[in-house]
Write a protein that holds these residues in place. Structure first.
Motif, mmCIF file in Angstrom:
data_model
loop_
_atom_site.group_PDB
_atom_site.id
_atom_site.type_symbol
_atom_site.label_atom_id
_atom_site.label_comp_id
_atom_site.label_asym_id
_atom_site.label_seq_id
_atom_site.Cartn_x
_atom_site.Cartn_y
_atom_site.Cartn_z
ATOM 1 N N ILE A 71 29.743 31.692 -2.030
ATOM 2 C CA ILE A 71 30.190 31.617 -0.638
ATOM 3 C C ILE A 71 30.388 30.157 -0.260
ATOM 4 O O ILE A 71 31.407 29.778 0.315
ATOM 5 C CB ILE A 71 29.169 32.271 0.314
ATOM 6 N N THR A 72 29.397 29.331 -0.584
ATOM 7 C CA THR A 72 29.424 27.892 -0.311
ATOM 8 C C THR A 72 29.056 27.153 -1.596
ATOM 9 O O THR A 72 28.571 27.769 -2.564
ATOM 10 C CB THR A 72 28.404 27.512 0.789
ATOM 11 N N PRO A 73 29.242 25.838 -1.621
ATOM 12 C CA PRO A 73 28.820 25.087 -2.808
ATOM 13 C C PRO A 73 27.312 25.114 -3.036
ATOM 14 O O PRO A 73 26.834 24.667 -4.079
ATOM 15 C CB PRO A 73 29.295 23.659 -2.504
ATOM 16 N N TYR A 74 26.570 25.630 -2.059
ATOM 17 C CA TYR A 74 25.110 25.582 -2.123
ATOM 18 C C TYR A 74 24.488 26.953 -2.413
ATOM 19 O O TYR A 74 23.286 27.136 -2.244
ATOM 20 C CB TYR A 74 24.570 25.024 -0.796
ATOM 21 N N CYS A 75 25.307 27.882 -2.851
ATOM 22 C CA CYS A 75 24.798 29.216 -3.190
ATOM 23 C C CYS A 75 24.386 29.268 -4.658
ATOM 24 O O CYS A 75 24.989 28.598 -5.503
ATOM 25 C CB CYS A 75 25.859 30.272 -2.909
ATOM 26 N N MET B 211 18.664 37.162 1.529
ATOM 27 C CA MET B 211 19.169 36.363 2.655
ATOM 28 C C MET B 211 19.659 35.018 2.141
ATOM 29 O O MET B 211 18.910 34.272 1.494
ATOM 30 C CB MET B 211 18.057 36.145 3.685
ATOM 31 N N ALA B 212 20.919 34.719 2.420
ATOM 32 C CA ALA B 212 21.520 33.473 1.952
ATOM 33 C C ALA B 212 20.768 32.272 2.525
ATOM 34 O O ALA B 212 20.525 32.195 3.731
ATOM 35 C CB ALA B 212 22.988 33.428 2.349
ATOM 36 N N GLN B 213 20.407 31.339 1.642
ATOM 37 C CA GLN B 213 19.674 30.147 2.045
ATOM 38 C C GLN B 213 20.516 28.871 1.925
ATOM 39 O O GLN B 213 20.164 27.838 2.486
ATOM 40 C CB GLN B 213 18.403 30.003 1.197
ATOM 41 N N TYR B 214 21.598 28.934 1.168
ATOM 42 C CA TYR B 214 22.513 27.794 1.038
ATOM 43 C C TYR B 214 21.773 26.511 0.660
ATOM 44 O O TYR B 214 21.987 25.452 1.242
ATOM 45 C CB TYR B 214 23.279 27.587 2.356
ATOM 46 N N SER B 215 20.906 26.642 -0.339
ATOM 47 C CA SER B 215 20.048 25.508 -0.696
ATOM 48 C C SER B 215 20.013 25.225 -2.195
ATOM 49 O O SER B 215 19.146 24.491 -2.668
ATOM 50 C CB SER B 215 18.613 25.762 -0.189
ATOM 51 N N ALA B 216 20.930 25.808 -2.952
ATOM 52 C CA ALA B 216 20.977 25.561 -4.395
ATOM 53 C C ALA B 216 21.843 24.338 -4.688
ATOM 54 O O ALA B 216 22.712 23.951 -3.898
ATOM 55 C CB ALA B 216 21.540 26.780 -5.114
ATOM 56 N N VAL B 217 21.605 23.731 -5.830
ATOM 57 C CA VAL B 217 22.401 22.592 -6.302
ATOM 58 C C VAL B 217 23.044 22.988 -7.627
ATOM 59 O O VAL B 217 22.338 23.358 -8.571
ATOM 60 C CB VAL B 217 21.520 21.330 -6.489
ATOM 61 N N ASP B 218 24.377 22.953 -7.656
ATOM 62 C CA ASP B 218 25.119 23.380 -8.853
ATOM 63 C C ASP B 218 24.736 24.812 -9.258
ATOM 64 O O ASP B 218 24.668 25.129 -10.448
ATOM 65 C CB ASP B 218 24.875 22.413 -10.023
ATOM 66 N N GLY B 219 24.445 25.624 -8.270
ATOM 67 C CA GLY B 219 24.095 27.008 -8.544
ATOM 68 C C GLY B 219 22.680 27.213 -9.038
ATOM 69 O O GLY B 219 22.297 28.335 -9.394
ATOM 70 N N VAL C 108 10.702 41.671 -3.383
ATOM 71 C CA VAL C 108 11.347 40.472 -2.847
ATOM 72 C C VAL C 108 12.695 40.319 -3.539
ATOM 73 O O VAL C 108 12.765 40.307 -4.772
ATOM 74 C CB VAL C 108 10.493 39.216 -3.071
ATOM 75 N N MET C 109 13.763 40.206 -2.749
ATOM 76 C CA MET C 109 15.106 40.102 -3.304
ATOM 77 C C MET C 109 15.657 38.686 -3.169
ATOM 78 O O MET C 109 15.562 38.067 -2.107
ATOM 79 C CB MET C 109 16.054 41.068 -2.598
ATOM 80 N N VAL C 110 16.237 38.176 -4.263
ATOM 81 C CA VAL C 110 16.944 36.901 -4.233
ATOM 82 C C VAL C 110 18.284 37.117 -3.540
ATOM 83 O O VAL C 110 18.909 38.170 -3.673
ATOM 84 C CB VAL C 110 17.156 36.368 -5.665
ATOM 85 N N GLU C 111 18.721 36.126 -2.812
ATOM 86 C CA GLU C 111 20.009 36.190 -2.119
ATOM 87 C C GLU C 111 21.168 36.436 -3.079
ATOM 88 O O GLU C 111 21.012 36.328 -4.304
ATOM 89 C CB GLU C 111 20.251 34.874 -1.386
ATOM 90 N N MET C 112 22.346 36.757 -2.520
ATOM 91 C CA MET C 112 23.516 37.006 -3.348
ATOM 92 C C MET C 112 23.753 35.827 -4.291
ATOM 93 O O MET C 112 23.879 34.678 -3.851
ATOM 94 C CB MET C 112 24.763 37.244 -2.506
ATOM 95 N N THR C 113 23.803 36.136 -5.566
ATOM 96 C CA THR C 113 23.929 35.130 -6.621
ATOM 97 C C THR C 113 25.245 35.360 -7.362
ATOM 98 O O THR C 113 25.557 36.487 -7.750
ATOM 99 C CB THR C 113 22.735 35.235 -7.584
ATOM 100 N N ALA D 216 18.697 27.493 -8.630
ATOM 101 C CA ALA D 216 17.616 27.764 -7.681
ATOM 102 C C ALA D 216 16.451 26.825 -8.000
ATOM 103 O O ALA D 216 15.869 26.902 -9.084
ATOM 104 C CB ALA D 216 17.173 29.226 -7.787
ATOM 105 N N GLY D 217 16.112 25.960 -7.074
ATOM 106 C CA GLY D 217 15.112 24.935 -7.336
ATOM 107 C C GLY D 217 13.781 25.185 -6.669
ATOM 108 O O GLY D 217 13.398 26.337 -6.399
ATOM 109 N N ASP D 218 13.085 24.087 -6.369
ATOM 110 C CA ASP D 218 11.760 24.184 -5.761
ATOM 111 C C ASP D 218 11.811 24.913 -4.415
ATOM 112 O O ASP D 218 10.884 25.648 -4.060
ATOM 113 C CB ASP D 218 11.168 22.790 -5.562
ATOM 114 N N TYR D 219 12.891 24.673 -3.669
ATOM 115 C CA TYR D 219 13.008 25.365 -2.383
ATOM 116 C C TYR D 219 12.917 26.873 -2.582
ATOM 117 O O TYR D 219 12.209 27.572 -1.855
ATOM 118 C CB TYR D 219 14.325 25.010 -1.695
ATOM 119 N N HIS D 220 13.636 27.393 -3.548
ATOM 120 C CA HIS D 220 13.659 28.838 -3.779
ATOM 121 C C HIS D 220 12.301 29.328 -4.299
ATOM 122 O O HIS D 220 11.878 30.442 -3.979
ATOM 123 C CB HIS D 220 14.771 29.192 -4.764
#
Length: 775
Positions: free
Chosen positions: A466-470, A424-432, A453-458, A434-438
């Motif tokens: 999709i967005t700058p935050y993926c 599920m896309a979370q749109y919460s990455a920075v520069d691609g 558990v599946m990581v969102e589309m990478t 995956a940080g503490d949020y993930h």
């Protein structure tokens, strides 16, 4: 009011008597083509719930019908030399002639005029009528006269059936499946009075043709069926009530759905369709008569609400249509599922399934009867089936295990259960990255009980987001970030973790859903160039992508390979390639978005060529002992787009290339889509692909309860279930659902153990209170 019912079936007769019962001043006439107290047909079936409704509206009629009923609780299956039986299903059967005779007699008692041996050719033949009920059956003349207003959608289904009877009595609703050299036949068998049983024989058209039954007359067809089902008939003959025996008695079911249900004709009379004239439901769940009775009840209810006056007819009919449309479509969808199950069981289930699973699949064919509903009906049968299913999953147990909690192995990866946290896309990455949020997002769900558990589309490259935050996986920093998350999950849980790689293609460079103009709309600035199979934008006024050149195809393929290597190095257990939802690889597969004229366009084989090249290249570098799945859009929901039949061929192609599973989603390829939503609405795609392509599947979409997952897995419709939004709302959804259904033999993360018993006790208390309130 002056009311005329054209057609003396259950709908017209029952509506006439209900209205006369409430307002004797109404002048009501029922016009019927047959002789008095004469009709055709063997037995009809409806549920106990329908009878309860009828008792409320006319106790006298309901009581007389009930006295003539044959009631049974058991469903029996005869299949592959075994006889299996399940109880608690609550059906009632009555001869059609007996039923109509009861209704005719009640109409006469109340003063409804019955006119027999009269053809109802046109509603204009009754100019003095305030209200005309067109209850003239599936081949309604009245509907056909006003086809431009009623706008019927009539679909002829592929199976052939013959409606027969026998004096051999059966004490259960029996389904008998018999295999021939050309395929399978099935008989729907139920007793409806003290000496007669309905015996409907059904088969796919290709089987019917192969046996030459298209050239057989009724006598020859009956002889064929008597020989085929001789073991069940035990010497009893089959009978037909056809008026003549010349010509074929085999029929094809027609599904009828009308856009409009009523009109005002040139005489000023209001004409409303009712019963089979406006909607049909397949005999697989015995609901045609039920719909007719409930049409009559609802129209009467609306007159009670608005007043029994001609001035209120327009308001009544508007409300009636709105009220019945929703309920009718719901039941028609269930009937469609049941009908389709019998249409495809020859190809999908008869050969593949053992009798135990075949029985479960048949009982839940409409998707209205669920796993827990079966437990209420016949707990012993279901628990025995749960034990059987667990043994097939290599679990030896004396305690029933809900199917969703049985283990599942793919290559070297052993999943502890059948639940997947969907990507599920979370749109919460920075520069691609995956940080503490993930870490918190994925880690909490790994502790929540799911097997995978599946990581969102990478994305494999910056332009693939999709967005700058993926998130992305095009450099070592991103790999290190994922290594941290994977290691944490492996160290702190027994869940497996997978990653989904995909390229956004024409749907990239957009806003996060909650920003700007919302999802799928281009960024206001800092956009990047888009690419696709062709130049069609996803949104009508969206950014047009560039059609990829051969050099571009090779570059992106290499980027996917490099991302695959990084995923392996990060320690992921599972890899999924995203070929759905209108993203880049999906845009190549769908004819709606691929307009190319080179070797990557045109036929489905050509459109699959590049996605398969990418997959094969990824499979070559992904560890052989680890699984790979493919997410596809199994239905574009647009004319001219991908269909479920195409999806089977897509699945076969990826299977041949080394895929282990197909993740069966749909849609999001075109803004013109018109999906038909509902609970588990995408599960039929997983079912069809699993059986026809011979590959394991993951079901997704509107799966929100343990009951859904258990039903899907137990029936063999899919091997895993991916749960999305419920996992957003509750990271521990799997543990919570285990407690809800009373399954306590499930491991919790040790620091959380103190909450386990409390949660289970809360659900137990709620169930006890609910049962007490029902009593």
């Amino acid at each position: 009011m002056n009311i005329v019912c054209l057609g003396g079936g259950p709908a017209g007769l029952y509506f006439g008597l209900l209205m006369k019962l409430r307002h004797p001043q109404h002048d009501i006439t029922v016009v019927e083509r047959n002789h008095p107290y004469d009709t055709f047909g063997w037995g009809v079936v409806f549920s106990d719930a329908t009878m309860e409704n009828m008792r409320v509206w006319d106790t006298t009629t309901a009581t007389e019908i009930q006295h003539a009923f044959n009631h049974w609780d058991d469903i029996e299956l005869r299949f592959k030399g075994q006889t299996l039986r399940s109880s608690g299903h609550g059906f009632v059967g009555i001869g059609r002639k007996k039923l109509l005779n009861i209704l005719q007699k009640r109409c006469e008692q109340l003063g409804v005029k019955l006119v027999f041996e009269t053809e109802a050719n046109s509603d204009n033949d009754y100019p003095d009528a305030d209200l005309i009920i067109a209850s003239d059956g599936i081949n309604s003349r009245i509907r056909d006269l006003h086809v431009d207003v009623f706008k019927p959608d009539i679909v002829t289904r592929p199976n052939r059936y013959i409606w027969l009877g026998t004096n051999r009595l059966f004490d259960a609703f029996t389904f008998d499946f018999q295999k021939t050299e050309h395929g399978w036949f099935q008989a729907h068998i139920y007793k409806f009075d003290s000496d007669t049983t309905t015996f409907i024989v059904e088969c796919p058209e290709h089987v019917w043709l192969a046996h030459g039954l298209d050239k057989a007359d009724s006598t020859e067809s009956i002889a064929f069926c008597e020989k085929l089902f001789a073991e069940s008939l035990q010497g009893a003959p089959l009978m037909t009530n056809a008026r003549h025996l010349r010509g074929s008695a085999w029929l094809s079911f027609q599904r009828v759905v009308c856009e409009q249900w009523w009109l005002k004709n040139q005489n000023g009379s209001h004409v409303v369709l009712m019963g089979d004239a406006v909607h049909t439901a397949h005999f697989a769940i015995g609901s045609g008569t039920k719909l007719a009775f409930e049409d009559a009840i609802e129209l009467t209810r609306q007159f009670d609400q608005y007043g029994h006056d001609a001035s209120q007819i327009t308001n009544v009919l508007n409300s009636y249509q709105e009220a019945r449309r929703i309920e009718t479509l719901r039941l028609q969808n269930a009937a469609w599922n049941a009908m389709e199950w019998f249409e495809v069981c020859d190809a999908r289930y008869c050969e593949q399934f053992e009798p135990e699973q075949f029985m479960y699949s048949m009982l839940t064919r409409s998707q209205r009867i669920s796993h827990e509903n079966l437990r209420l009906r016949d707990k012993t049968w279901l628990e025995n089936y749960e034990k059987w299913f667990a043994e097939k999953a290599n679990v030896q147990t004396d305690v029933p295990i809900p199917p969703m909690f049985t283990p599942y192995q793919v290559r070297s990866v052993a999943l502890k259960n059948r639940v997947v946290v969907s990507p599920m896309a979370q749109y919460s990455a920075v520069d691609g990255i995956a940080g503490d949020y993930h870490l918190v997002h994925l880690g909490s769900r790994a502790l929540g009980g799911a097997g995978l558990v599946m990581v969102e589309m990478t994305a494999p490259c910056p332009e693939g987001r999709i967005t700058p935050y993926c998130p992305g996986l095009w450099n070592g920093v991103q790999q290190q970030a994922f290594t941290r998350i994977v290691s944490w999950i492996h160290q702190n849980s027994d869940a497996k973790i997978g990653i989904q790689l995909g390229h956004a293609g024409p749907k990239g460079s957009t806003n996060r859903p909650w920003e700007g103009k919302g999802a799928n709309h281009p960024l206001e600035d800092h956009n990047w160039p888009l690419c696709s199979a062709s130049t069609e934008p996803y949104m009508p006024n969206g950014t047009a992508p560039a059609a990829l050149t051969h050099a571009g195809l090779e570059e992106i393929r290499n980027e996917f390979v490099q991302a695959t290597c990084r995923a392996a190095n990060a320690g992921f257990d599972w890899l999924e390639l995203h070929c759905a939802h209108g993203y880049l690889l999906s845009a190549f597969i769908s004819p709606l978005t691929n307009k190319r004229t080179d070797e990557y366009g045109g036929s489905l084989e050509n459109r699959l060529r590049w996605p398969l090249e990418i997959f094969k290249a990824m499979r070559a570098v992904w560890p052989k002992h680890l699984p790979m799945s493919i997410r596809i859009s199994a239905h574009d929901w647009v004319d001219g787009g991908i269909t479920p039949t195409d999806a089977v061929e897509i699945a076969k192609a990826f299977k041949a290339a080394g895929a282990d599973m197909i993740d069966c989603s749909s849609g999001q390829v075109s803004v013109q889509e018109k999906p038909i939503y509902g609970r588990m609405f995408q599960t039929p795609f997983a079912d069809q692909i699993r059986q026809e392509a011979g590959i394991a599947t993951i079901a997704v979409g509107a799966i929100s309860e343990a009951d859904h997952v258990n039903s899907i897995i137990a029936a063999g419709r899919a091997d895993l279930c991916a749960i999305a939004r419920p996992h957003l709302a509750n990271p521990a959804w799997t543990l919570s659902e285990a407690a809800r259904v009373g399954y306590s033999n499930i491991a919790w993360h040790k620091p959380y153990l103190s909450a386990k018993r409390q949660l289970e006790a809360n659900f137990e208390r709620a169930a006890t209170q609910s049962n007490a309130q029902k009593k």
